[in-house]
Scaffold this motif. Structure first.
Motif, PDB file in Angstrom:
ATOM      1  N   GLU A 168     -40.611 -14.472  24.752  1.00 24.32           N
ATOM      2  CA  GLU A 168     -40.231 -15.822  25.186  1.00 24.32           C
ATOM      3  C   GLU A 168     -38.715 -15.981  25.201  1.00 24.32           C
ATOM      4  O   GLU A 168     -38.148 -16.573  26.131  1.00 24.32           O
TER       5      GLU A 168
ATOM      6  N   THR B  50     -37.159 -13.993  28.082  1.00 22.59           N
ATOM      7  CA  THR B  50     -37.369 -14.697  29.349  1.00 22.59           C
ATOM      8  C   THR B  50     -36.361 -15.830  29.492  1.00 22.59           C
ATOM      9  O   THR B  50     -35.769 -16.034  30.567  1.00 22.59           O
TER      10      THR B  50
ATOM     11  N   GLN C 199     -32.938 -14.506  30.350  1.00 22.15           N
ATOM     12  CA  GLN C 199     -32.806 -14.136  31.753  1.00 22.15           C
ATOM     13  C   GLN C 199     -32.629 -15.368  32.633  1.00 22.15           C
ATOM     14  O   GLN C 199     -31.783 -15.379  33.538  1.00 22.15           O
ATOM     15  N   ARG C 200     -33.386 -16.400  32.364  1.00 23.52           N
ATOM     16  CA  ARG C 200     -33.283 -17.628  33.167  1.00 23.52           C
ATOM     17  C   ARG C 200     -31.901 -18.268  33.030  1.00 23.52           C
ATOM     18  O   ARG C 200     -31.439 -18.963  33.933  1.00 23.52           O
TER      19      ARG C 200
ATOM     20  N   MET D  89     -32.685  -9.082  34.569  1.00 28.72           N
ATOM     21  CA  MET D  89     -34.117  -9.203  34.839  1.00 28.72           C
ATOM     22  C   MET D  89     -34.855  -9.020  33.529  1.00 28.72           C
ATOM     23  O   MET D  89     -34.306  -8.496  32.561  1.00 28.72           O
ATOM     24  N   TRP D  90     -36.099  -9.475  33.489  1.00 26.16           N
ATOM     25  CA  TRP D  90     -36.927  -9.242  32.317  1.00 26.16           C
ATOM     26  C   TRP D  90     -38.357  -8.975  32.757  1.00 26.16           C
ATOM     27  O   TRP D  90     -38.829  -9.497  33.778  1.00 26.16           O
TER      28      TRP D  90
ATOM     29  N   PRO E  45     -41.998  -9.463  31.292  1.00 25.03           N
ATOM     30  CA  PRO E  45     -42.779 -10.085  30.210  1.00 25.03           C
ATOM     31  C   PRO E  45     -44.017  -9.274  29.839  1.00 25.03           C
ATOM     32  O   PRO E  45     -44.531  -8.494  30.638  1.00 25.03           O
TER      33      PRO E  45
ATOM     34  N   SER F 110     -48.349 -13.847  32.343  1.00 24.78           N
ATOM     35  CA  SER F 110     -47.114 -14.331  32.949  1.00 24.78           C
ATOM     36  C   SER F 110     -46.825 -13.533  34.218  1.00 24.78           C
ATOM     37  O   SER F 110     -47.687 -12.809  34.714  1.00 24.78           O
TER      38      SER F 110
ATOM     39  N   THR G 235     -42.523  -9.651  36.711  1.00 23.04           N
ATOM     40  CA  THR G 235     -41.163  -9.692  36.189  1.00 23.04           C
ATOM     41  C   THR G 235     -40.632 -11.096  36.436  1.00 23.04           C
ATOM     42  O   THR G 235     -41.292 -11.917  37.093  1.00 23.04           O
ATOM     43  N   THR G 236     -39.431 -11.371  35.949  1.00 21.42           N
ATOM     44  CA  THR G 236     -38.849 -12.694  36.190  1.00 21.42           C
ATOM     45  C   THR G 236     -38.434 -12.875  37.642  1.00 21.42           C
ATOM     46  O   THR G 236     -38.013 -13.969  38.033  1.00 21.42           O
TER      47      THR G 236
ATOM     48  N   ASP H 141     -43.264 -14.450  41.391  1.00 22.75           N
ATOM     49  CA  ASP H 141     -43.904 -15.766  41.329  1.00 22.75           C
ATOM     50  C   ASP H 141     -45.409 -15.582  41.465  1.00 22.75           C
ATOM     51  O   ASP H 141     -45.937 -15.481  42.578  1.00 22.75           O
TER      52      ASP H 141
END
Length: 407
Positions: A75, A78, A81-82, A88-89, A91, A288, A291-292, A295
């Motif tokens: 968490e 993530t 990264q945001r 990048m991450w 999860p 999830s 990757t980040t 979508d």
């Protein structure tokens, strides 16, 4: 059928097993090993139950602690990264049971070849979690020395680690022939259901079977190869593929940390003792994004995720600990506080990471100095020296040795 084996029909009735294409009689879905129900009740299993019978209360609480802290780490990574702290991450939420259960089955002499999502396995091998973030921050090609914990660098090229794991296992077997005093050891190759469609996995399994290599193929079937569902990737259950290569394949409830631990211990013992390779399919779900940069709402329904919430590996283990009187509210509150403190330290550590200088890249190509690399470094320094004000801004041109190279 053992009580601890969940029949395919029962799993299908929960609406969680996606239908397989083709005739069901020709491609039977194997029973799934399960030791812990979603209500936290321990089942009896004549085949694998003995591998968890001797676990102490401390070890059982340790399974939950590991999963909780790894999820908290996930968490925080993530969030980093945001907020622009990581490039990048990748999860792992939802797959903690598969990773902690298998990771805690390893012995120090075993060697792990991960993909890029095995943060939980890395944690069980003793790696500092902050080390995992160096690559995702873009300041390191690796982040740790693989030899220190027998945990290889993350492999971003899909499935490339599988032939490496097989070759390493073949080397282990040869070493023991030369020196029988060496401890029995095995390798574990982690990969996902998507990677199982790559030729590297097929080639690795062919060689492993041919040379009876001490390797465990651990497939985390999280149902999605980015946006491609499992039933599009394979017409048969992934565990059944092992039959074609001539070695055992086991399907285990990947959200049941105890079942995963038991099956992996059995598989590793089988491989170490000369029994040859084993394929484990850990049936789990990626809660999830891939990757980040992904979508998941573009290709799957929220109802699919909700159907797996009750099978959460942390929730299931918490119920078991409470049912058995092995943990109380104080334990879980202390763990939450430990997780908060860990996240604070992790964030501070990441923000203090300094990127290496550009010239450091020339030193990472070969273990020793190389004339071609030295020539390219000199060319880079001359290029830098060509900019206005370079003498003041570039340390390379203020260093006497560097000026000699650029003269």
């Amino acid at each position: 059928m053992d009580v601890g084996h969940l029949p395919a029909s029962e799993f299908d009735s929960a609406g969680l097993e996606q239908s397989l294409m083709g005739a069901p009689d020709a491609n039977p879905v194997p029973d799934m090993v399960q030791l812990l129900t979603i209500d936290g009740e321990l089942l009896q299993d004549d085949t694998y139950g003995s591998y968890v019978q001797g676990l102490t209360p401390e070890e059982l609480r340790g399974f939950y602690r590991d999963m909780f802290l790894v999820r908290r780490f996930d968490e925080e990574a993530t969030a980093l990264q945001r907020q622009g702290e990581l490039v990048m991450w990748v999860p792992l939420t939802g797959q903690e049971g598969a990773q902690i259960g298998s990771g805690r089955a390893l012995k120090p002499q075993d060697y792990v070849f991960p993909t890029y999502r095995e943060h939980g396995v890395a944690y069980t091998r003793g790696l500092e979690l902050a080390q995992l973030l160096r690559r995702f921050r873009g300041i390191s090609h690796g982040g740790w020395d693989p030899r220190e914990a027998n945990f290889h660098l993350y492999t971003l090229v899909l499935a490339a680690q599988v032939p490496h794991a097989v070759g390493y296992a073949m080397g282990m077997a040869r070493d023991r022939l030369v020196n029988p005093k060496l401890p029995e050891a095995a390798t574990v190759a982690y990969f996902g259901d998507g990677a199982s469609s790559e030729g590297d996995v097929h080639e690795g399994m062919v060689f492993a079977a041919s040379y009876n290599a001490p390797v465990v193929f651990f497939c985390q079937n999280n149902h999605w190869a980015i946006s491609v569902p499992t039933e599009v990737q394979s017409r048969i259950p992934l565990a059944n593929r092992a039959q074609g290569y001539g070695f055992p394949g086991v399907r285990v409830d990947g959200n049941d940390v105890l079942a995963v631990h038991a099956v992996t211990r059995w598989a590793l013992e089988h491989a170490r003792s000369g029994g040859g390779p084993v394929l484990i399919e850990a049936f789990t779900y990626r809660m999830s994004a891939h990757t980040t940069a992904d979508d998941p709402t573009k290709y799957r329904l929220s109802a699919d995720e909700e159907a797996w919430l009750d099978r959460d590996p942390l929730l299931r283990m918490e119920k078991y600990l409470r049912n058995q009187g092995l943990a109380d509210d104080a334990f879980f509150e202390e763990l939450r506080e430990e997780g908060r403190n860990m996240a604070v330290r992790l964030r501070e550590n990441v923000q203090q990471m300094e990127a290496p200088g550009f010239e450091d890249a020339f030193a990472d190509v070969y273990a020793e100095a190389h004339p071609l690399i030295r020539e390219e470094l000199d060319e880079h320094r001359r290029y830098e020296a060509g900019f206005a004000g370079a003498d003041d801004a570039n340390p390379a041109t203020t260093d006497p040795a560097a000026r000699e190279h650029t003269a």
